[in-house]
Design an enzyme around this catalytic site. Structure first.
Site, PDB file in Angstrom:
ATOM      1  N   SER A   1       0.861  -1.187   0.000  1.00 32.16           N
ATOM      2  CA  SER A   1       0.000   0.000   0.000  1.00 32.16           C
ATOM      3  C   SER A   1       0.895   1.234   0.000  1.00 32.16           C
ATOM      4  CB  SER A   1      -0.955  -0.026   1.193  1.00 32.16           C
ATOM      5  OG  SER A   1      -1.851   1.061   1.148  1.00 32.16           O
ATOM      6  N   THR A   2       0.824   2.068   1.035  1.00 38.54           N
ATOM      7  CA  THR A   2       1.606   3.301   1.058  1.00 38.54           C
ATOM      8  C   THR A   2       3.097   2.998   0.918  1.00 38.54           C
ATOM      9  OG1 THR A   2      -0.037   4.253   2.543  1.00 38.54           O
ATOM     10  CG2 THR A   2       2.071   5.395   2.383  1.00 38.54           C
TER      11      THR A   2
ATOM     12  N   ASP B   1      -4.013  -4.874   6.348  1.00 39.73           N
ATOM     13  CA  ASP B   1      -4.427  -5.759   5.266  1.00 39.73           C
ATOM     14  C   ASP B   1      -3.310  -6.756   4.968  1.00 39.73           C
ATOM     15  OD1 ASP B   1      -6.005  -6.818   3.258  1.00 39.73           O
ATOM     16  OD2 ASP B   1      -5.422  -5.310   1.769  1.00 39.73           O
TER      17      ASP B   1
ATOM     18  N   HIS C   1      -2.781  -1.200  -3.210  1.00 36.92           N
ATOM     19  CA  HIS C   1      -3.968  -0.360  -2.992  1.00 36.92           C
ATOM     20  C   HIS C   1      -3.910   0.861  -3.901  1.00 36.92           C
ATOM     21  CE1 HIS C   1      -4.247  -2.081   1.381  1.00 36.92           C
ATOM     22  NE2 HIS C   1      -4.707  -2.923   0.485  1.00 36.92           N
TER      23      HIS C   1
ATOM     24  N   MET D   1      -0.027   1.195   4.980  1.00 36.06           N
ATOM     25  CA  MET D   1      -0.841   1.511   6.151  1.00 36.06           C
ATOM     26  C   MET D   1      -1.780   0.368   6.469  1.00 36.06           C
ATOM     27  SD  MET D   1      -2.031   5.429   5.334  1.00 36.06           S
ATOM     28  CE  MET D   1      -3.418   5.224   6.463  1.00 36.06           C
TER      29      MET D   1
END
Length: 376
Positions: free
Chosen positions: A171-172, A294, A198, A291
């Protein structure tokens, strides 16, 4: 704890006011200044010393991408969150900004009916990312609270299985991490690869194309019903969960728009679960910077079924949320710096076990960014 000092950069008076008003509502954030373009923002950096910058992309005199390059060129690592539009042009510009050293992005509210709705959209997207990128908790914690070092992986009840598929979640910070990791893997990789990053629609198609140009592996935005073959990376498209569909002889990709998981669609957990079911646990899972948590539940299912899980370490993660959740739950067979993940993947695919468990020893300083554009 001192409030997070934020500078808001946007040529639109309306956007500047919306963002400033939203951030000022949070007691943990202070807007220390604004700028109408990148040139003004760069000139104010030394004076304002922000902990984080929100940056529009399209601005006169110096746009957001040019401003990011100027800031990183001065070896300033202040976290930068870009404001983007959900368009082809916006996706291209955002990916350019990320490759130039921006840390993350949020999408501008589109087709909303009121200022209140625009503010809520900005609030939901922006504040959690500001706190994650500056190393602040989402909720207040006691000053005495300390994060325990990650425990070793739980002992296995049986022998591990040689992986037949590689699944990756991020993600991030993921775009830059993947742009470093995937080019280190050879075209001869003996298993198919499925990847969840994401990202919204439009962005994933362009991101797949960029990765494909960087890699010996073939990288595509996943479509439904495609046979899984070694040497191809299938990237989950925005707003669709990517899963493995079992087949006689050859498994295929599956896409669906089931409910978001961990507030995300695509999400990592559905991919990990489906791979475990389709390959009877013969799965190598990799959880990179991001972040939230998940991938933690899916990593648990991989290990319980005899598969293997690798997690990126804290020192090289932009945000140690997802890999940290896996590590803290004792679900990581190895916790590794990003530059050692490719070697570990190839080692596990060849059936060679790890000699020892690597573990993070130092946390990144607040605002640390690993810049895949090479700006250090």
């Amino acid at each position: 704890m001192n409030p997070i000092r934020v500078m808001v950069v946007d040529d639109s008076v309306v956007v500047r006011k919306i963002v400033t008003d939203v951030l000022s509502e949070d007691p943990g954030i202070e807007v220390v200044g604004t700028a109408v373009n990148g040139k003004v923002a760069v000139s104010k950096l030394e004076q304002l010393k922000p902990d984080l910058i929100t940056m529009d992309i399209e601005m006169p005199e110096m746009n957001g991408i040019e401003a990011v390059r100027a800031i990183r060129g001065a070896r300033n690592r202040v976290p930068i969150i870009m404001f983007s539009t959900l368009t082809e042009r916006g996706a291209t510009a955002t990916l350019d900004a990320l490759s130039s050293g921006a840390n993350d992005y949020v999408t501008k509210p589109a087709n909303v009916g009121s200022v209140a709705q625009s503010m809520e959209s900005v609030r939901e997207q922006l504040i959690p990312k500001i706190k994650a990128l500056t190393g602040r908790p989402a909720a207040p914690v006691r000053p005495t609270a300390r994060i325990a070092p990650p425990p070793p992986a739980a002992p296995r009840t049986g022998p591990g299985k040689k992986p037949a598929v590689l699944v990756i979640g991020s993600s991030t910070g993921g775009p830059e991490a993947l742009a470093k990791l995937l080019p280190q893997l050879p075209a001869s990789l003996p298993v198919p690869i499925l990847l969840v990053q994401h990202m919204p629609p439009v962005f994933t198609r362009q991101f797949a194309q960029r990765l494909d140009r960087l890699c010996a592996l073939r990288v595509v935005e996943a479509t439904d019903g495609v046979p899984l073959q070694p040497g191809t990376v299938h990237l989950a498209p925005g707003d669709h969960h990517l899963v493995v569909r079992p087949g006689r002889g050859t498994h295929t990709t599956g896409l669906h728009q089931g409910p978001p998981e961990n507030f995300c669609r695509p999400a990592v957990d559905p991919l990990f679960r489906s791979a475990v079911a389709a390959y009877d646990g013969a799965v190598l899972g990799v959880v990179l910077t991001g972040m939230g948590s998940d991938g933690r539940n899916g990593a648990g299912e991989i290990r319980a079924a005899g598969g293997t899980v690798l997690a990126q370490d804290q020192a090289t993660s932009v945000v140690w949320g997802m890999p940290g959740a896996v590590a803290q739950a004792g679900l990581a067979d190895e916790i590794l710096p990003l530059d050692r993940v490719a070697e570990a993947i190839q080692r596990h695919l060849s059936g060679v076990p790890a000699v020892r468990l690597a573990s993070p020893t130092t946390a990144p300083a607040p605002g640390r960014a690993v810049l895949f554009g090479g700006n250090r």
